[in-house]
Design an enzyme around this catalytic site. Sequence first.
Site, short mmCIF file in Angstrom:
data_model
loop_
_atom_site.label_atom_id
_atom_site.label_comp_id
_atom_site.label_asym_id
_atom_site.label_seq_id
_atom_site.Cartn_x
_atom_site.Cartn_y
_atom_site.Cartn_z
CB SER A 18 -0.93 0.01 1.22
OG SER A 18 -0.18 0.00 2.43
CE1 TYR A 147 13.98 -3.47 8.79
CE2 TYR A 147 16.28 -2.91 8.33
CZ TYR A 147 14.96 -3.02 7.91
OH TYR A 147 14.62 -2.69 6.63
CB ILE A 180 14.76 3.19 -0.20
CG1 ILE A 180 15.71 2.06 -0.64
CG2 ILE A 180 13.76 3.53 -1.31
CD1 ILE A 180 16.50 2.33 -1.89
#
Length: 247
Positions: A18, A147, A180
Amino acid sequence: MTNGSTGQRRVAAVTGGSAGIGKAICEELLAQGYDVVSLARRKPAGDHPRLHSIEVDLADRAATAEAAADLTRRFEVTTVVHNAGVIRPALLADVKLEDLDALVALHLGCAVQLVQAALPCMRAQQFGRIVLLSSRAAVGMPTRTAYSATKSGMLGMARTWALELAADGITVNVVAPGPIRTDMFYDVVEAGSDKERALAASVPVRRLGESADVARAVRFFAEPANSFVTGQVLYVCGGTSVGSLAL
């Protein structure tokens, strides 16, 4: 569009479709003729006749199991792109085990659940493409204990699956993005800040990445023609995974 080897219509499931990188992946695959199913907490913005949505919290294993069953009941999925992720940064002294558990469920457990659900269709067609989205942080980064651990776990998982599934015509590869420009990136780095400018200057190619950079790498691994590439990791990171020494 169809699978090159089977004549079946190509259907890709994309987690976290999304927003950000996931949204760009959905757009890239739609442009290549895929039917795309986004699995995310929110529906993708916009409308496309081949874009479908299943709203689900993929960190919830029970909810993910239901979504996976719904996905494979409605669609013949032969491409799975697991992109959904969160960071939960903390220095080692402040790491919470519940954060580690949550990232294991989202980054690793969710991938297992969705691929297990799609495997019967892939094996029946003797064709499949699995792409896991890891991170440049898999090679190490301060404040990324949970992570980095789970994103590096994807690499071993993908290599194992590549060996197990190769004879079924199923490839398994990893795309590992560097910095990014996404909403998740800006949750950690303030937009327009000195930190953002310094980070961009420290990247060997002298810029931050865009979601489209990652989506093009995913498209390569997803292509039916690229059947001789499996078990590989592609860092889309502007050179930051190589490392550099300023003299």
